[in-house]
Design a protein around this motif. Structure first.
Motif, PDB file in Angstrom:
ATOM      1  N   LEU A  36       0.837  -1.202   0.000  1.00 58.03           N
ATOM      2  CA  LEU A  36       0.000   0.000   0.000  1.00 58.03           C
ATOM      3  C   LEU A  36       0.873   1.253   0.000  1.00 58.03           C
ATOM      4  N   LEU A  37       1.919   1.195   0.812  1.00 58.98           N
ATOM      5  CA  LEU A  37       2.798   2.350   0.927  1.00 58.98           C
ATOM      6  C   LEU A  37       3.548   2.610  -0.384  1.00 58.98           C
ATOM      7  N   ILE A  38       4.169   1.539  -0.909  1.00 60.98           N
ATOM      8  CA  ILE A  38       4.935   1.706  -2.146  1.00 60.98           C
ATOM      9  C   ILE A  38       3.994   2.065  -3.295  1.00 60.98           C
ATOM     10  N   GLY A  39       2.829   1.396  -3.316  1.00 59.21           N
ATOM     11  CA  GLY A  39       1.857   1.675  -4.376  1.00 59.21           C
ATOM     12  C   GLY A  39       1.427   3.133  -4.359  1.00 59.21           C
ATOM     13  N   LEU A  40       1.219   3.670  -3.148  1.00 58.68           N
ATOM     14  CA  LEU A  40       0.834   5.077  -3.035  1.00 58.68           C
ATOM     15  C   LEU A  40       1.949   5.969  -3.568  1.00 58.68           C
ATOM     16  N   GLY A  41       3.179   5.622  -3.198  1.00 58.00           N
ATOM     17  CA  GLY A  41       4.323   6.410  -3.664  1.00 58.00           C
ATOM     18  C   GLY A  41       4.393   6.439  -5.180  1.00 58.00           C
ATOM     19  N   ILE A  42       4.276   5.269  -5.806  1.00 59.91           N
ATOM     20  CA  ILE A  42       4.378   5.213  -7.268  1.00 59.91           C
ATOM     21  C   ILE A  42       3.206   5.951  -7.906  1.00 59.91           C
ATOM     22  N   ALA A  43       2.020   5.792  -7.317  1.00 57.83           N
ATOM     23  CA  ALA A  43       0.845   6.466  -7.882  1.00 57.83           C
ATOM     24  C   ALA A  43       1.032   7.986  -7.839  1.00 57.83           C
ATOM     25  N   LEU A  44       1.541   8.492  -6.722  1.00 58.90           N
ATOM     26  CA  LEU A  44       1.779   9.942  -6.621  1.00 58.90           C
ATOM     27  C   LEU A  44       2.831  10.384  -7.633  1.00 58.90           C
ATOM     28  N   LEU A  45       3.840   9.550  -7.775  1.00 59.62           N
ATOM     29  CA  LEU A  45       4.911   9.846  -8.724  1.00 59.62           C
ATOM     30  C   LEU A  45       4.350   9.918 -10.142  1.00 59.62           C
ATOM     31  N   LEU A  46       3.531   8.920 -10.485  1.00 60.57           N
ATOM     32  CA  LEU A  46       2.958   8.877 -11.835  1.00 60.57           C
ATOM     33  C   LEU A  46       1.995  10.034 -12.045  1.00 60.57           C
ATOM     34  N   ASN A  47       1.254  10.375 -10.999  1.00 59.20           N
ATOM     35  CA  ASN A  47       0.291  11.463 -11.131  1.00 59.20           C
ATOM     36  C   ASN A  47       1.012  12.788 -11.324  1.00 59.20           C
ATOM     37  N   GLY A  48       2.271  12.835 -10.879  1.00 56.22           N
ATOM     38  CA  GLY A  48       3.005  14.087 -10.938  1.00 56.22           C
ATOM     39  C   GLY A  48       3.729  14.324 -12.243  1.00 56.22           C
ATOM     40  N   ILE A  49       3.720  13.359 -13.149  1.00 60.35           N
ATOM     41  CA  ILE A  49       4.401  13.614 -14.419  1.00 60.35           C
ATOM     42  C   ILE A  49       3.366  13.858 -15.500  1.00 60.35           C
ATOM     43  N   SER A  50       3.771  14.592 -16.521  1.00 60.24           N
ATOM     44  CA  SER A  50       2.793  14.908 -17.560  1.00 60.24           C
ATOM     45  C   SER A  50       3.028  14.073 -18.811  1.00 60.24           C
ATOM     46  N   ARG A  51       4.203  13.501 -18.973  1.00 60.12           N
ATOM     47  CA  ARG A  51       4.469  12.723 -20.177  1.00 60.12           C
ATOM     48  C   ARG A  51       4.758  11.276 -19.820  1.00 60.12           C
ATOM     49  N   GLY A  52       4.238  10.376 -20.627  1.00 64.18           N
ATOM     50  CA  GLY A  52       4.610   8.974 -20.491  1.00 64.18           C
ATOM     51  C   GLY A  52       3.927   8.242 -19.359  1.00 64.18           C
ATOM     52  N   ARG A  53       2.869   8.845 -18.801  1.00 66.81           N
ATOM     53  CA  ARG A  53       2.231   8.194 -17.672  1.00 66.81           C
ATOM     54  C   ARG A  53       1.684   6.824 -18.061  1.00 66.81           C
ATOM     55  N   GLU A  54       1.026   6.773 -19.204  1.00 68.49           N
ATOM     56  CA  GLU A  54       0.396   5.505 -19.589  1.00 68.49           C
ATOM     57  C   GLU A  54       1.436   4.439 -19.906  1.00 68.49           C
ATOM     58  N   LEU A  55       2.542   4.864 -20.501  1.00 71.22           N
ATOM     59  CA  LEU A  55       3.604   3.905 -20.827  1.00 71.22           C
ATOM     60  C   LEU A  55       4.189   3.324 -19.543  1.00 71.22           C
ATOM     61  N   TYR A  56       4.537   4.204 -18.619  1.00 75.94           N
ATOM     62  CA  TYR A  56       5.063   3.723 -17.343  1.00 75.94           C
ATOM     63  C   TYR A  56       4.070   2.783 -16.680  1.00 75.94           C
ATOM     64  N   ALA A  57       2.817   3.202 -16.638  1.00 73.41           N
ATOM     65  CA  ALA A  57       1.805   2.385 -15.958  1.00 73.41           C
ATOM     66  C   ALA A  57       1.723   1.008 -16.601  1.00 73.41           C
TER      67      ALA A  57
END
Lengths: 289, 387, 325
Positions: free
Chosen positions: C103-124
């Motif tokens: 849960l903790l790591i997942g939250l971290g990655i989700a916040l990280l992904l939410n904070g970028i504007s390019r390549g979010r879908e690719l990373y996900a």
């Protein structure tokens, strides 16, 4: 999308050059590291599949095969991979079809005749939450009695039992989003119920049916415990074939990797293709509420 | 085509929701009839029973005197145009239009012939191979109407058919629908929550509220002779002002009025109305008949209602101004020609000539007296004298 | 005529009419639901009866002795063994250590992904790969990756001067290794749920917070966190339930070993039933699991539901979340 990220993370204009850029680079660096961590074991397996036998156990290992070979794929197919893929295809496809045949009418009834998220659909879904070890003992004893042990039909029943609740739930959610007015219109246009079902409802539900089918297929394809317990030498699904090969023979990593890639590759590609759609519909739908 | 009778129609949803309460309506053959009411008034339930999507809990529906409430939509040969999602999205316009005929197993030639005919009528020939997503809202609605008409229905039902379109298109389609209905002579029922739509398109209409039929009549009748305060307020371009007036007897026999706690001068008819033991009454006046007077303007020398207050807000309507006047705790709207704009908080008096005043019984809200004159009568008179 | 109709009225009124009676009213509804319900009922009730029966008797398949009623004997025998308590501890390690970390790591990655504007879908997409793989394949991919002799990870660690453990083969590292693999495979699910939660928060909420002069941390604590809570709850509940299911990776990576160190409840149940054919014990153990799981899930839901989470999101979520593979 970009509007959201801007408001969240772009600091006031004065700072944008220093902090903003560093932050962006840092974020991407962390993400790339995470992606590497996520993919490393799988990529290593992929590389191993192309290594000849002699290179498998070299220590330290070679990063890339010095003499790449395809021999593992042929061998892996004949030592049980082919059989596993065939049996898994039979079982997964049949149970998926059964799930859809049983599940679609039920989902329609749930979506149209019951209040949203009613008691019934909750009960159905909670069946899915069972740890498989709980039903598997009952299934085993029952199948011994019925002569369904180690049969395709037995495993198909087990997988249908496992996936049907999910299929019903997904389809019911999907059908709930189809406006009723199409069905009303068809009735006024004079279509009998069954004709409306075929002409209007089925085509409109196609994306939902696709999603449910792919997920149900995937679960059945990946499932291990049921096939381990409920089948013997007659039915050998892919995960079971892999586990047997891995545990009871000298592990030939090249062949294991080859089978694993053939088994997972198509599924992964399908998922990557579908993911865009899945994630998007997922976020859009939740955001719209 | 058929005449339609709703006979003591009732609809219950579950034991507690009485959605339609004893509705009796007769619709003439070829008539364009409107069902008007706010949301939840039961108008859509009536329509769904008419086409056969719902069964009445009680009562009868008769087409040309024959009960049809147990018949399927196909047996009734009805058609319906829905508000939204009117077209099957996975079919082209041509497939949509021909669907009712294909279900009826018509021959291929007759289908092609009918589709071409109805497409020409609605001027959508060029759209026939498009899907719903490739058409504008107005085009979709035209195709939906074509699909409804292709089967030569006994009854055409329209459920808010143009409500979600933009204003200009709505105005144009209103006219087109009306002309089309005239030309075909198909008995039609339109459900709408918009009084203007109902007024402009239909021959006669019914106003519903909370499942109860309020009034049936032509737009003119309902506008000028509303049976109660609800109809008066709901129907019309601008909602009618309905104000509660109190009477307080002072100085012997003279009856003084109060409006929102402020003193008001009552016309003689209202005074007479108060004559008995009555203490309150509701008066009604359309905004176009209410006159707002500045402090220095004299009150017209005719019998009428007068009270003093201040301007709460003014709304510019282009060629006129809608002024909301606050009098005590009540507000009243008047539509004035935009000769000299009023200012917010400006003290004003309002004057309502006695002959445009409605009176409602305060207990039953039933109309006790209709206005004897419409505010537009002068315009009519001017045109007559000009002719 | 009218009188007749009136007379029928009240009887009709009592019936709740379905809104669209296209399929033939209530009868049609049950006709549509019937086959699926029948299937699920038969195959839920029948095996469950076997399970209950087995757990209260001395059911053993291998030994041809008469089966007799033992009451709660199986349960008593189980809870008096150290192995039971140990396997409970292993399950708890997955439920109470692995899941919170996910849960903790997942939250971290989700916040990280939410904070970028390019390549979010690719990373996900790439980050979601682990959870789409068959656990069996995950098992032996890791086995190979962590192999002390010819695996790449230890070669790398040795090259930079560390002396890495034998991972799954070492008693001290076997359980942590399984937890790491579990985290590796299932954190993506948590990430995708929480990312969906973050994306569902309307832009105007962030804008309003910004206009009100709230700092990034304040915005997260006061605005984002409460709105994310229902998603967090769904992720927690799903992962908690799934933590009882861990079996495949144990089967491949450690076979419960070394010794019985990494046997969780599910593996112990399997071992009792299909290793030694003691179905009485095995059945009793699976019933204990069921009770623990039900109780634990209800507890989580109760605690999390108190923080008045919007019900729509909570109920809406599992549908799409079940895209987890």
């Amino acid at each position: 999308m970009s509007a959201l990220t801007q408001t969240l993370h772009v600091p006031p204009k004065a700072k944008i050059r220093t902090e903003g850029l560093v932050g962006v680079v840092l974020r991407h660096a962390v993400l790339i590291a995470l992606v590497i961590f996520c993919l490393a074991p799988i990529v290593w397996l992929l590389i191993t599949a192309f290594k000849p036998y002699g290179e498998l156990f070299s220590s330290p290992p070679t990063l890339f095969p010095i003499h790449p070979t395809l021999v593992n794929f042929a061998a892996g197919w004949s030592v049980g991979g082919g059989r596993g893929i065939r049996d898994s295809l039979i079982v997964a496809t049949s149970s998926t079809v059964l799930c859809l045949i049983l599940g679609f009418p039920a989902a329609y009834a749930l979506a149209r005749r019951f209040a949203a998220h009613g008691q019934l659909s909750f009960t159905i879904l909670s069946l899915r939450m069972l740890p498989p070890i709980v039903p598997v003992i009952g299934f085993y004893l029952m199948f011994q009695k019925l002569g369904l042990y180690d049969s395709y039909i037995g495993l198909i029943i087990a997988y249908t039992f496992m996936n049907l609740p999910l299929v019903i739930w997904l389809l019911a959610e999907f059908i709930r989003q189809i406006p009723r007015s199409y069905e009303d219109a068809a009735r006024i246009d004079g279509a009998p119920w069954f004709r409306m079902f075929c002409d209007i409802l089925l085509p409109l539900s196609a994306p939902g049916i696709m999603t449910a089918a792919i997920l149900s297929m995937m679960f059945a394809w990946n499932e291990f415990l049921f096939s381990l317990v409920l089948t013997g030498d007659n039915v050998i699904t892919l995960p079971k074939a892999l586990a047997d090969f891995f545990l009871f023979q000298e592990p030939n990593w090249g062949q294991l990797g080859a089978i694993g890639i053939v088994a997972m590759g198509p599924l992964l590609i399908l998922c990557y293709l579908m993911q865009r759609y899945l994630i998007r519909s997922f976020t859009a739908e939740l955001g719209g509420r | 085509m058929a005449s339609i009778t709703l006979d003591h129609l009732n609809k219950w949803f579950g034991p507690s929701v009485h959605a339609v309460q004893d509705v009796n309506i007769h619709i003439e053959d070829g008539e364009f009839f409107g069902l008007l009411g706010p949301s939840g008034s039961g108008k859509t339930s009536v329509l769904r029973m008419l086409v056969g999507l719902e069964r009445p809990t009680e009562g009868q529906i008769l087409f040309d005197g024959v009960p049809v409430q147990d018949k399927t939509p196909q047996e009734r040969n009805v058609a319906m145009v829905f508000e939204q999602n009117a077209l099957y999205p996975h079919m082209t316009a041509r497939q949509n239009i021909s669907y009712p005929l294909r279900v009826r197993k018509a021959s291929r030639e007759s289908i092609a012939h009918k589709v071409a005919e109805v497409a020409a009528l609605l001027n959508i020939g060029a759209l026939l191979d498009r899907r719903a997503s490739q058409m504008s809202g107005g085009q979709q609605q035209r195709v939906a109407i074509a699909r409804a008409l292709v089967r030569d229905p006994n009854l055409l039902c329209l459920d808010e058919p143009i409500a979600h379109l933009d204003t200009l298109l709505r105005a144009r389609l209103r006219g087109e629908l009306k002309r089309l209905q005239r030309a075909l002579g198909t008995t039609s029922v339109i459900v709408t929550h918009d009084p203007i739509e109902a007024m402009t398109m239909t021959d006669r209409l019914a106003v519903m509220r909370d499942g109860v039929l309020q009034q049936v009549g032509s737009a003119d009748e309902i506008h000028n002779r509303p049976v109660n305060a609800f109809v008066a307020q709901f129907f019309g371009l601008h909602s009618m002002n309905v104000l509660t007036v109190e009477s307080c007897v002072d100085q012997g026999s003279h009856i003084a009025g109060r409006l929102g706690g402020e003193p008001a001068r009552l016309p003689q008819t209202v005074e007479r109305f108060f004559g008995g033991s009555r203490r309150t009454a509701s008066i009604g006046a359309r905004p176009s008949g209410v006159i707002a007077l500045r402090a220095n303007e004299p009150i017209p020398p005719v019998d009428g209602f007068t009270a003093a207050g201040h301007v709460y807000v003014t709304e510019q309507l282009g060629d006129a101004q809608l002024v909301t006047v606050q009098i005590g705790d009540q507000s009243i709207q008047c539509l004035t020609p935009d000769l000299y704009p009023f200012e917010i908080d400006e003290p004003v008096r309002i004057f309502i000539p006695d002959d445009i005043l409605f009176l409602f019984d305060n207990d039953t809200h039933v109309t006790s007296r209709f206005a004897s004159r419409s505010p537009l009568d002068e315009v009519k008179a001017a045109r007559v004298s000009a002719a | 005529m009218q009188d007749v109709m009136k007379g029928q009225g009240p009887a009709h009124r009592r019936r709740v009419m379905p809104r669209a009676d296209g399929g033939g009213g209530e009868r049609g509804t049950w006709l549509l639901l019937g086959p699926a319900l029948l299937f699920l009922t038969v195959f839920a009730v029948w095996p469950f009866c076997y399970l209950i029966y087995a757990s209260f008797t001395s059911y053993q398949m291998a030994i041809p002795v008469p089966i007799h009623w033992v009451g709660l004997g199986n349960f008593e025998a189980l809870v008096s063994t150290a192995r039971f308590w140990h396997s409970l501890g292993v399950t708890a390690a997955f439920a109470l250590v692995s899941v919170p970390l996910q849960l903790l790591i997942g939250l971290g990655i989700a916040l990280l992904l939410n904070g970028i504007s390019r390549g979010r879908e690719l990373y996900a997409s790439l980050l979601l790969t682990p959870m789409m793989l068959a656990p069996i394949v995950v098992g032996f991919a890791w086995e190979l990756f962590l192999n002390p002799i010819y695996g790449p990870l230890n070669a790398l660690l040795k090259a930079i001067g560390l002396s890495p453990p034998a991972w799954a083969q070492s008693p001290a590292w076997a359980l942590p290794t399984l937890v790491i693999v579990d985290i590796w495979q299932w954190t993506p699910l948590v990430m995708v749920i929480l990312l969906a939660g973050l994306r569902s928060i309307p832009t105007r909420v962030y804008e309003a917070a910004k206009v009100d002069g709230s700092s990034a941390i304040q915005t997260f604590l006061n605005v984002v966190a409460p709105m994310l809570l229902p998603y967090f709850a769904v992720a927690f509940v799903l992962r908690f339930i799934d933590s009882f299911k861990v079996f495949d990776i144990i089967y491949i990576l450690t076979r419960g070993g070394p010794g019985t160190i990494t046997q969780n409840l599910a593996y112990y149940t399997y071992d009792l039933g299909f290793g030694r054919f003691q179905f009485g014990r095995s059945g009793a153990l699976s019933i204990i699991q069921l009770l623990l799981l039900t109780f634990g899930t209800m507890l989580i839901i109760k605690v999390l539901a108190k923080r008045n989470a919007p019900p729509s999101a909570q109920t809406a979520l599992p549908a799409k979340v079940t895209e987890r593979v």
